[in-house]
Design an enzyme around this catalytic site. Structure first.
Site, mmCIF file in Angstrom:
data_model
loop_
_atom_site.group_PDB
_atom_site.id
_atom_site.type_symbol
_atom_site.label_atom_id
_atom_site.label_comp_id
_atom_site.label_asym_id
_atom_site.label_seq_id
_atom_site.Cartn_x
_atom_site.Cartn_y
_atom_site.Cartn_z
ATOM 1 N N LYS A 120 0.834 -1.205 0.000
ATOM 2 C CA LYS A 120 0.000 0.000 0.000
ATOM 3 C C LYS A 120 0.870 1.257 0.000
ATOM 4 C CE LYS A 120 -1.913 1.559 3.760
ATOM 5 N NZ LYS A 120 -2.755 1.696 4.967
ATOM 6 N N ASP A 138 -6.530 1.235 0.897
ATOM 7 C CA ASP A 138 -6.558 1.311 2.349
ATOM 8 C C ASP A 138 -7.954 0.915 2.820
ATOM 9 O OD1 ASP A 138 -8.164 3.448 1.702
ATOM 10 O OD2 ASP A 138 -7.176 4.857 3.060
#
Length: 213
Positions: A120, A138
């Site tokens: 991420k 997320d």
């Protein structure tokens, strides 16, 4: 959900969010990298408050290493998990100097090899610092993608792959920030603001909330 509806969703989000960008404050790719590492399980607001004091003093790998771990902790101690983050950032800075001449790499594998940097975080850096159409999933994006039916998936990686496959090309660069900001302020976790949502009629969420009052 068909391609036409997905396109209309992104068109609406782009109209509602004309400046889709991170709310983390940074001036260089390195500052962004440090801010994103610090933002894990912390709010952007708390990170910005800490980096407003840290970056004027140390905003290069060499300068942060000069602080040493204990010195860095003093700047970030108001952020969750600051002890482990300080340790990771010190080692991250060492590796940037050893392997990349102090520069933030533009390669996913090289980024993910740095302490405190997962997929991420790497995607955020590639997208925001280097203009690559990566989509970092997320909790906000995972929720929006599944709730709306835009790109359902049981895992973060599954949602990322679905978004990569189904997001219209012209929205790929901004998709990450469009979805995260929509999730942060409108399609919130406990009680989404469906009556204020620009894509409510396109969203396939079966439990939409009613207008207040």
């Amino acid at each position: 959900m068909n391609a036409n509806k997905r396109r209309r969703i992104f068109e609406r989000l782009a109209a509602a969010i004309p400046e889709p960008t991170t709310e983390l404050r940074y001036g260089t790719p390195f500052e962004l990298l440090i801010a994103v590492v610090l933002s894990a399980q912390a709010t952007d607001k708390s990170v910005n408050k800490a980096t407003a004091k840290l970056f004027p003093v140390a905003n290069t790998p060499e300068a942060i290493l000069a602080l040493r771990e204990e010195g860095l902790r003093e700047y970030i101690k108001t952020i969750g998990l600051f002890n482990s983050k300080a340790k990771n950032i010190i080692r991250l800075c060492e590796l940037l100097i050893e392997r990349h001449r102090g520069e933030v790499p533009r390669d996913r594998d090289a980024l993910e090899a740095l302490p405190g940097v997962g997929r991420k975080t790497a995607n955020v850096i590639l997208n925001t610092a280097f203009g690559q159409p990566a989509i970092a999933v997320d909790t906000h994006i995972f929720r929006v993608a599944n709730r709306t039916g835009l790109a359902p998936g049981k895992t973060v990686l599954a949602v990322e792959k679905a978004l990569e496959k189904h997001t219209p090309r012209e929205f790929r660069q901004d998709a990450h920030h469009l979805l995260i900001l929509h999730g942060r302020y409108t399609c919130i976790a406990r009680k989404p603001k469906c009556s204020q949502c620009p894509i409510a009629d396109l969203c396939e969420y079966p439990d939409k909330t009613a207008a207040p009052g």
